[in-house]
Design a protein around this motif. Structure first.
Motif, PDB file in Angstrom:
ATOM      1  N   ARG A 227      58.982 -14.004  40.986  1.00  0.00           N
ATOM      2  CA  ARG A 227      57.560 -14.132  40.686  1.00  0.00           C
ATOM      3  C   ARG A 227      57.073 -13.176  39.603  1.00  0.00           C
ATOM      4  O   ARG A 227      56.048 -13.454  38.970  1.00  0.00           O
ATOM      5  N   TRP A 228      57.777 -12.054  39.389  1.00  0.00           N
ATOM      6  CA  TRP A 228      57.248 -11.086  38.427  1.00  0.00           C
ATOM      7  C   TRP A 228      58.241 -10.713  37.331  1.00  0.00           C
ATOM      8  O   TRP A 228      57.907 -10.725  36.151  1.00  0.00           O
ATOM      9  N   LEU A 229      59.474 -10.391  37.705  1.00  0.00           N
ATOM     10  CA  LEU A 229      60.395  -9.827  36.718  1.00  0.00           C
ATOM     11  C   LEU A 229      60.932 -10.876  35.744  1.00  0.00           C
ATOM     12  O   LEU A 229      60.898 -10.680  34.520  1.00  0.00           O
ATOM     13  N   LEU A 230      61.446 -11.977  36.259  1.00  0.00           N
ATOM     14  CA  LEU A 230      62.099 -12.958  35.388  1.00  0.00           C
ATOM     15  C   LEU A 230      61.177 -13.524  34.309  1.00  0.00           C
ATOM     16  O   LEU A 230      61.622 -13.732  33.174  1.00  0.00           O
ATOM     17  N   PRO A 231      59.895 -13.803  34.581  1.00  0.00           N
ATOM     18  CA  PRO A 231      59.035 -14.301  33.506  1.00  0.00           C
ATOM     19  C   PRO A 231      58.871 -13.334  32.340  1.00  0.00           C
ATOM     20  O   PRO A 231      58.407 -13.740  31.270  1.00  0.00           O
ATOM     21  N   ARG A 232      59.273 -12.076  32.519  1.00  0.00           N
ATOM     22  CA  ARG A 232      59.092 -11.073  31.467  1.00  0.00           C
ATOM     23  C   ARG A 232      60.395 -10.720  30.747  1.00  0.00           C
ATOM     24  O   ARG A 232      60.381  -9.909  29.824  1.00  0.00           O
ATOM     25  N   ILE A 233      61.484 -11.325  31.150  1.00  0.00           N
ATOM     26  CA  ILE A 233      62.774 -10.988  30.556  1.00  0.00           C
ATOM     27  C   ILE A 233      62.819 -11.357  29.075  1.00  0.00           C
ATOM     28  O   ILE A 233      63.516 -10.715  28.287  1.00  0.00           O
ATOM     29  N   GLY A 234      62.088 -12.387  28.681  1.00  0.00           N
ATOM     30  CA  GLY A 234      62.057 -12.753  27.262  1.00  0.00           C
ATOM     31  C   GLY A 234      61.573 -11.611  26.384  1.00  0.00           C
ATOM     32  O   GLY A 234      62.139 -11.356  25.307  1.00  0.00           O
ATOM     33  N   ARG A 235      60.552 -10.899  26.834  1.00  0.00           N
ATOM     34  CA  ARG A 235      60.051  -9.763  26.049  1.00  0.00           C
ATOM     35  C   ARG A 235      61.051  -8.608  26.059  1.00  0.00           C
ATOM     36  O   ARG A 235      61.139  -7.846  25.090  1.00  0.00           O
ATOM     37  N   TRP A 236      61.786  -8.462  27.167  1.00  0.00           N
ATOM     38  CA  TRP A 236      62.849  -7.449  27.184  1.00  0.00           C
ATOM     39  C   TRP A 236      63.881  -7.749  26.104  1.00  0.00           C
ATOM     40  O   TRP A 236      64.286  -6.858  25.351  1.00  0.00           O
TER      41      TRP A 236
ATOM     42  N   LEU B 176      48.899 -16.561  52.335  1.00  0.00           N
ATOM     43  CA  LEU B 176      48.567 -15.136  52.304  1.00  0.00           C
ATOM     44  C   LEU B 176      49.705 -14.433  51.587  1.00  0.00           C
ATOM     45  O   LEU B 176      50.863 -14.558  51.982  1.00  0.00           O
ATOM     46  N   THR B 177      49.381 -13.667  50.549  1.00  0.00           N
ATOM     47  CA  THR B 177      50.442 -13.100  49.719  1.00  0.00           C
ATOM     48  C   THR B 177      50.061 -11.731  49.203  1.00  0.00           C
ATOM     49  O   THR B 177      48.881 -11.393  49.083  1.00  0.00           O
ATOM     50  N   ARG B 178      51.075 -10.948  48.884  1.00  0.00           N
ATOM     51  CA  ARG B 178      50.838  -9.706  48.166  1.00  0.00           C
ATOM     52  C   ARG B 178      50.303 -10.047  46.775  1.00  0.00           C
ATOM     53  O   ARG B 178      50.856 -10.885  46.072  1.00  0.00           O
ATOM     54  N   GLU B 179      49.259  -9.374  46.410  1.00  0.00           N
ATOM     55  CA  GLU B 179      48.563  -9.700  45.168  1.00  0.00           C
ATOM     56  C   GLU B 179      49.485  -9.705  43.956  1.00  0.00           C
ATOM     57  O   GLU B 179      49.424 -10.589  43.105  1.00  0.00           O
ATOM     58  N   ILE B 180      50.410  -8.726  43.876  1.00  0.00           N
ATOM     59  CA  ILE B 180      51.259  -8.604  42.695  1.00  0.00           C
ATOM     60  C   ILE B 180      52.181  -9.810  42.545  1.00  0.00           C
ATOM     61  O   ILE B 180      52.495 -10.228  41.427  1.00  0.00           O
ATOM     62  N   LEU B 181      52.609 -10.408  43.651  1.00  0.00           N
ATOM     63  CA  LEU B 181      53.528 -11.548  43.570  1.00  0.00           C
ATOM     64  C   LEU B 181      52.834 -12.799  43.039  1.00  0.00           C
ATOM     65  O   LEU B 181      53.473 -13.676  42.474  1.00  0.00           O
ATOM     66  N   ALA B 182      51.530 -12.885  43.236  1.00  0.00           N
ATOM     67  CA  ALA B 182      50.770 -14.039  42.750  1.00  0.00           C
ATOM     68  C   ALA B 182      50.107 -13.768  41.407  1.00  0.00           C
ATOM     69  O   ALA B 182      49.382 -14.625  40.904  1.00  0.00           O
ATOM     70  N   ALA B 183      50.361 -12.607  40.822  1.00  0.00           N
ATOM     71  CA  ALA B 183      49.613 -12.178  39.634  1.00  0.00           C
ATOM     72  C   ALA B 183      49.680 -13.198  38.496  1.00  0.00           C
ATOM     73  O   ALA B 183      48.651 -13.607  37.944  1.00  0.00           O
ATOM     74  N   ASP B 184      50.871 -13.618  38.114  1.00  0.00           N
ATOM     75  CA  ASP B 184      50.998 -14.534  36.987  1.00  0.00           C
ATOM     76  C   ASP B 184      50.345 -15.876  37.280  1.00  0.00           C
ATOM     77  O   ASP B 184      49.695 -16.471  36.410  1.00  0.00           O
ATOM     78  N   ALA B 185      50.520 -16.377  38.503  1.00  0.00           N
ATOM     79  CA  ALA B 185      49.932 -17.662  38.853  1.00  0.00           C
ATOM     80  C   ALA B 185      48.410 -17.593  38.865  1.00  0.00           C
ATOM     81  O   ALA B 185      47.725 -18.560  38.502  1.00  0.00           O
ATOM     82  N   LEU B 186      47.852 -16.459  39.263  1.00  0.00           N
ATOM     83  CA  LEU B 186      46.397 -16.284  39.236  1.00  0.00           C
ATOM     84  C   LEU B 186      45.878 -16.219  37.808  1.00  0.00           C
ATOM     85  O   LEU B 186      44.831 -16.780  37.480  1.00  0.00           O
ATOM     86  N   VAL B 187      46.618 -15.531  36.951  1.00  0.00           N
ATOM     87  CA  VAL B 187      46.216 -15.433  35.548  1.00  0.00           C
ATOM     88  C   VAL B 187      46.317 -16.793  34.860  1.00  0.00           C
ATOM     89  O   VAL B 187      45.438 -17.194  34.084  1.00  0.00           O
ATOM     90  N   ASP B 188      47.382 -17.548  35.152  1.00  0.00           N
ATOM     91  CA  ASP B 188      47.606 -18.839  34.512  1.00  0.00           C
ATOM     92  C   ASP B 188      46.765 -19.958  35.109  1.00  0.00           C
ATOM     93  O   ASP B 188      46.708 -21.056  34.540  1.00  0.00           O
TER      94      ASP B 188
END
Length: 342
Positions: free
Chosen positions: A110-119, A238-250
């Motif tokens: 939910r968080w790390l893999l979507p950012r690997i492109g920038r890495w 019900l979820t930890r906010e950080i895990l849903a962060a990208d989906a909430l933004v998108d």
């Protein structure tokens, strides 16, 4: 006065393996030795020391008090040696060294893999190997350079940096669900299909001041799968906010209520690594990139939530009164002059 017996260092690795596994054959497999070779090393160690270290109990071999005392004494030294070997191997590899990181599957997905492109854009010559596992992996023994772990720490033999405080747990649903439910009372949410753990939903409804019989339509062993189900309009989550962060933004998910709870199971996330690798350039680059991405992610999340929901109210499960709002994360460790976090 007689000299105390010397410790034969060539047998210590076998001693530790047998002590931890309590089985000669299992230790032999780990050490890539024969059963008889490991047995001979343990017997030679006991003969040289002049006293027994183990008690034989059928197929198990268990440390006696002398063995327990010896293990306590050598564990720290062995950890330092493992750490030193890993640091030396990393330094010998330079920037070509592959950086191996183990993370929880839900956080990876939910968080790390979507950012690997920038890495890859920033560090094209530094390969990043991601291991998604719920196991508490021994980093030194299994050749990993860092891990993202959830818990209170500390972790023996590892440097730990808290990424952010205990994450709040919020209610999210698909845009279709939001068109019906955004701003609705908790009673309306209780009539919807609910995903995840029944007890967690009971805590949330109790925090909202509602007593209701909760029955979830599906449970998951991975939060990432649950959020995918919510995105597909299969129910509310019900979820930890950080895990849903990208989906909430998108806009793939929408926060449906300003009420959130904290829970003992939603423990803080930490970045951990062997202390000997702290100044290794690939790990320093990863730490800086990781914190930069975390800052970017949380800033985008705050902006998205400010537009879609009222200011959140956090309720601590352990207290009947609303708790203070939980900060997104604490200030990161000081950044050295070279720009790398310690």
């Amino acid at each position: 006065m007689p000299h105390p017996p010397r410790l034969p260092l060539n047998t210590i690795t076998a001693f530790r393996a047998v002590a931890e596994l309590q089985n000669l054959r299992a230790a032999a497999e780990v050490l890539h030795l024969t059963h008889s070779a490991v047995s001979q090393q343990i017997r030679g160690l006991e003969e040289q020391l002049g006293f027994d270290l183990f008690e034989r109990r059928g197929r198990r071999v268990v440390l006696n008090p002398a063995g327990q005392a010896l293990l306590r004494s050598v564990q720290g030294a062995l950890t330092l040696l493992d750490d030193g070997v890993q640091a030396a191997a990393a330094a010998a590899g330079g920037e070509a060294q592959r950086l191996r990181v183990t993370v929880l599957p839900s956080f990876a997905n939910r968080w790390l893999l979507p950012r690997i492109g920038r890495w890859r854009e920033q560090h094209p010559a530094l390969a990043l190997e991601i291991d998604a596992s719920i196991r508490a992996i021994d980093l030194q023994r299994e050749g990993f350079h860092a891990a993202v772990r959830q818990g209170t720490g500390p972790w023996a033999g590892l440097q730990s940096e808290r990424l952010f405080e205990q994450p709040p747990i919020i209610v999210v649903g698909s845009p279709s669900a939001a068109r019906r439910l955004l701003g609705a009372q908790p009673e309306a949410l209780a009539r919807e299909p609910l995903l995840g753990e029944t007890d967690l939903w009971k805590d949330w409804f109790a925090a909202a001041g509602l007593r209701t019989n909760v029955r979830t339509v599906a449970a998951f062993n991975d939060a990432g799968l649950m959020l995918q189900a919510a995105e597909q309009n299969l129910g509310l989550a019900l979820t930890r906010e950080i895990l849903a962060a990208d989906a909430l933004v998108d806009g793939r998910l929408v926060r449906l209520s300003p009420i959130s709870i904290t829970h003992w199971d939603a423990q803080p996330y930490h970045l951990v690594y062997p202390p000997g690798l702290r100044d290794w350039p690939p790990l320093a680059s990863f730490r800086k990139w990781f914190y930069d991405e975390l800052d970017r992610s949380l800033a985008a999340l705050r902006a998205a939530l400010a537009e879609s929901t009222p200011a959140p109210r956090v309720v601590d499960k352990a207290s009947p009164k609303p708790a203070k709002r939980v900060p997104a994360r604490r200030s990161p460790p000081p950044v050295p002059a070279a720009g790398r976090r310690r």
